[in-house]
Write a protein that holds these residues in place. Structure first.
Motif, short mmCIF file in Angstrom:
data_model
loop_
_atom_site.label_atom_id
_atom_site.label_comp_id
_atom_site.label_asym_id
_atom_site.label_seq_id
_atom_site.Cartn_x
_atom_site.Cartn_y
_atom_site.Cartn_z
N GLN A 151 -17.17 -34.00 -34.29
CA GLN A 151 -17.06 -35.43 -34.97
C GLN A 151 -16.07 -35.34 -36.04
O GLN A 151 -15.92 -35.98 -36.84
N LYS A 172 -17.71 -25.69 -43.41
CA LYS A 172 -18.85 -26.37 -44.02
C LYS A 172 -19.42 -27.22 -43.05
O LYS A 172 -20.76 -27.45 -42.90
N TRP A 173 -18.42 -28.05 -42.34
CA TRP A 173 -19.02 -29.00 -41.46
C TRP A 173 -19.69 -28.15 -40.16
O TRP A 173 -20.89 -28.60 -39.88
N ARG A 174 -19.24 -26.91 -39.73
CA ARG A 174 -19.87 -26.59 -38.81
C ARG A 174 -21.15 -25.93 -39.20
O ARG A 174 -22.09 -25.72 -38.51
N CYS A 216 -19.47 -32.68 -46.72
CA CYS A 216 -19.89 -31.82 -45.36
C CYS A 216 -21.27 -31.87 -45.47
O CYS A 216 -21.99 -31.58 -44.24
N ARG A 217 -21.90 -31.66 -46.47
CA ARG A 217 -23.42 -31.64 -46.53
C ARG A 217 -24.15 -33.02 -45.88
O ARG A 217 -25.05 -32.95 -45.32
N GLY A 218 -23.43 -34.20 -46.29
CA GLY A 218 -23.99 -35.25 -45.36
C GLY A 218 -23.45 -35.46 -43.99
O GLY A 218 -22.75 -34.47 -43.47
N ASN A 219 -23.96 -36.49 -43.34
CA ASN A 219 -23.67 -36.64 -41.91
C ASN A 219 -22.81 -37.70 -41.70
O ASN A 219 -23.03 -38.31 -40.68
N ASP A 220 -22.10 -38.13 -42.50
CA ASP A 220 -20.97 -39.16 -42.49
C ASP A 220 -19.68 -38.75 -41.92
O ASP A 220 -18.86 -38.36 -42.67
N ALA A 221 -19.35 -38.86 -40.54
CA ALA A 221 -17.97 -38.25 -40.13
C ALA A 221 -17.02 -39.07 -40.48
O ALA A 221 -15.78 -38.65 -40.84
N TYR A 280 -23.17 -27.03 -41.35
CA TYR A 280 -24.20 -28.23 -41.66
C TYR A 280 -24.61 -28.72 -40.22
O TYR A 280 -25.67 -29.35 -40.17
N HIS A 281 -23.49 -28.99 -39.43
CA HIS A 281 -23.68 -29.86 -38.24
C HIS A 281 -23.60 -29.08 -36.95
O HIS A 281 -23.81 -29.78 -35.78
#
Length: 234
Positions: A201, A191-193, A153-158, A195-196
């Motif tokens: 996505q 976590k996704w929310r 989730c820290r990365g940006n690869d959906a 960081y992004h």
């Protein structure tokens, strides 16, 4: 000669172990061994603990106050087997010769490697209430999933996040595992929310499947040993 069945699918042997636990097989010991040594182990357990007895023989032993035993074998690899010896209350050599732990002993849970362990949990009222035996991820396994969720989730690869959740949803769907999968999914969403910013996505699999009753998928130990011998390098 006792020729025990060997389970070839992990989820099936996990179901059968829970079946035994629900029928009073609450003492256990386990280990791993090379395939070629499994016949000696099974023979020893049959001679001393009667693991080969059928349901009628076990019922008769129960009426006499004797312990009954079950042996479960799982083919972990071409060369190795995992085994679990379970026993009920009662008199018998199994309680004299083996160091058995109780399923309720939190320090000595019945495990499948470092991944899953048997626990007794309270069932939700809408599912009938009471307590049941189930499998859940071990603390080690759950912590590894938490770390994997954090890293992805820290990365940006959906796509990578979607693949991770797909793997999580394919874990054995026992009730204890399902609860943990739900918590890990909620963690991933947070976590996704964080960081992004949004979940546009973030794609969850359509539904967390329930685990149905699976048929036995076993092979006689002698057959496995013969096949393994034929494929050994000369």
């Amino acid at each position: 000669m006792f020729d025990p069945p060997v389970h070839t699918h992990k989820t099936v042997v996990m179901q059968r172990i829970l079946d035994a636990a629900s029928r009073g097989y609450c003492y256990h010991t386990s280990g791993t061994l090379p395939l070629h040594k499994a016949g000696n182990l099974a023979g020893k357990f049959a001679e001393h603990y009667q693991v080969h007895h059928n349901a009628n023989q076990r019922a008769y032993a129960k009426r006499l106050g004797r312990a009954s035993t079950r042996l479960f074998l799982y083919q972990r690899s071409n060369q190795d087997l995992m085994w679990w010896l379970l026993a009920t209350h009662g008199s018998g050599q199994v309680h004299q010769l083996e160091h058995l732990d109780h399923l309720l002993d939190q320090r000595r849970r019945l495990r499948l490697e470092d991944d899953y362990e048997v626990v007794r949990v309270t069932r939700r009222r809408e599912h009938g209430g009471g307590t049941v035996w189930t499998w859940r991820m071990t603390h080690i396994c759950y912590a590894q999933w938490q770390e994997r969720v954090n890293q992805v989730c820290r990365g940006n690869d959906a796509l990578k996040a979607t693949q991770m959740l797909g793997s999580l949803y394919r874990t054995p769907g026992f009730s204890g595992v399902r609860r943990q999968v739900g918590k890990l999914t909620a963690l991933a969403r947070r976590k996704w929310r964080r960081y992004h910013g949004d979940l546009s996505q973030f794609q969850l699999p359509p539904k967390l499947p329930y685990l149905e009753r699976l048929p036995d998928t076993t092979v006689a130990l002698s057959v496995l040993q013969q096949v393994n011998h034929l494929h050994m390098p000369t």
